[in-house]
Design an enzyme around this catalytic site. Structure first.
Site, PDB file in Angstrom:
ATOM      1  N   ASP A  35      32.079  45.319  37.882  1.00 22.72           N
ATOM      2  CA  ASP A  35      32.734  45.420  36.571  1.00 22.72           C
ATOM      3  C   ASP A  35      34.117  46.060  36.705  1.00 22.72           C
ATOM      4  O   ASP A  35      35.087  45.637  36.061  1.00 22.72           O
ATOM      5  CB  ASP A  35      31.880  46.246  35.610  1.00 22.72           C
ATOM      6  CG  ASP A  35      30.648  45.494  35.131  1.00 22.72           C
ATOM      7  OD1 ASP A  35      30.574  44.260  35.351  1.00 22.72           O
ATOM      8  OD2 ASP A  35      29.761  46.134  34.538  1.00 22.72           O
ATOM      9  N   GLU A  54      33.358  35.936  36.482  1.00 18.68           N
ATOM     10  CA  GLU A  54      34.579  36.299  37.215  1.00 18.68           C
ATOM     11  C   GLU A  54      35.704  35.305  36.989  1.00 18.68           C
ATOM     12  O   GLU A  54      36.674  35.280  37.755  1.00 18.68           O
ATOM     13  CB  GLU A  54      34.266  36.407  38.711  1.00 18.68           C
ATOM     14  CG  GLU A  54      33.875  35.114  39.388  1.00 18.68           C
ATOM     15  CD  GLU A  54      32.382  34.837  39.350  1.00 18.68           C
ATOM     16  OE1 GLU A  54      31.896  34.120  40.240  1.00 18.68           O
ATOM     17  OE2 GLU A  54      31.695  35.323  38.423  1.00 18.68           O
TER      18      GLU A  54
END
Length: 222
Positions: A96, A122
């Site tokens: 993260d 992503e």
């Protein structure tokens, strides 16, 4: 001089004024809450960038404006290379943090008028206003180079990662929003297939007469 005489205000009139004032305050607060909720519905909570819903709406707006005014714009799609490795070998909080790190680089590399978004996972995307596909290649290469050159550390772990990008411009590469996103995504897949850590342009942009920026020589496949 002229004399004025203030009329007395009754208690009932004062109460009415106070009531109207409170209603106005409530109405303003409701508008602010509505705007805040609308903004949150279009924002990615982790990175603070716009989300996929906002991206789709804005691309449709840009297509309509381009058809009406003849202006060009382009889309860049980014994907963090081998991102699963970070989650698997370190942990998800570090993953993260890597996404937030990339979002910061992305913001610094583009203009205020451009639209940075997190697609999900992503994957990220940017809409570049009044820009050709070749402009998009230059911006995408800047981001790719910055990611490679900017150290990232979190929780005592220093992790290097790279990003790949695909670029497509409107109206050169597509006739509608869906086609434009598909062209950028197809270019991204070519960048991944060519060794990652690089930029690939849509086929029409590659055929343009201007030179295309190449990846860093150290990252060219053997």
């Amino acid at each position: 001089g002229v004399q004025t005489c203030a009329l007395p205000i009754s208690a009932g009139e004062v109460d009415l004024f106070v009531s109207l004032l409170r209603q106005a305050e409530v109405a303003i607060a409701n508008v602010e809450l509505h705007q805040q909720a609308r903004h949150q519905a279009r924002t990615d909570t982790l990175t603070g960038l716009w989300n996929r819903r906002h991206f789709d709406l804005r691309v449709a707006d840009f297509v309509a404006d381009s058809r009406r005014y003849g202006e060009t714009f382009c889309v860049i799609v980014f994907d963090l290379d081998d991102f699963k490795r970070i989650n698997d070998t370190v942990d998800h909080p570090t993953g993260d943090a890597a996404l937030v790190h990339f979002a910061g680089i992305l913001r610094r590399a583009i203009r205020e008028v451009d639209v940075p978004c997190r697609w999900g996972g992503e994957e990220f995307a940017v809409i570049l206003q009044r820009a050709s596909g070749l402009d998009g290649v230059a911006v995408a290469q800047r981001v790719v180079d910055l990611v490679r050159a900017t150290p990232f550390a979190y929780g005592g772990h220093e992790i290097g990662f790279t990003v790949s990008a695909g670029v497509a411009g409107f109206p050169l590469d597509a006739s509608d929003a869906l086609g434009l996103v598909s062209a950028a995504d197809a270019a991204l897949l070519r960048a991944k297939g060519a060794g990652k850590d690089r930029v690939a342009a849509s086929l029409s942009t590659k055929a343009a007469p201007q030179p295309i920026l190449r990846p860093h020589p150290a990252n060219d496949p053997a």
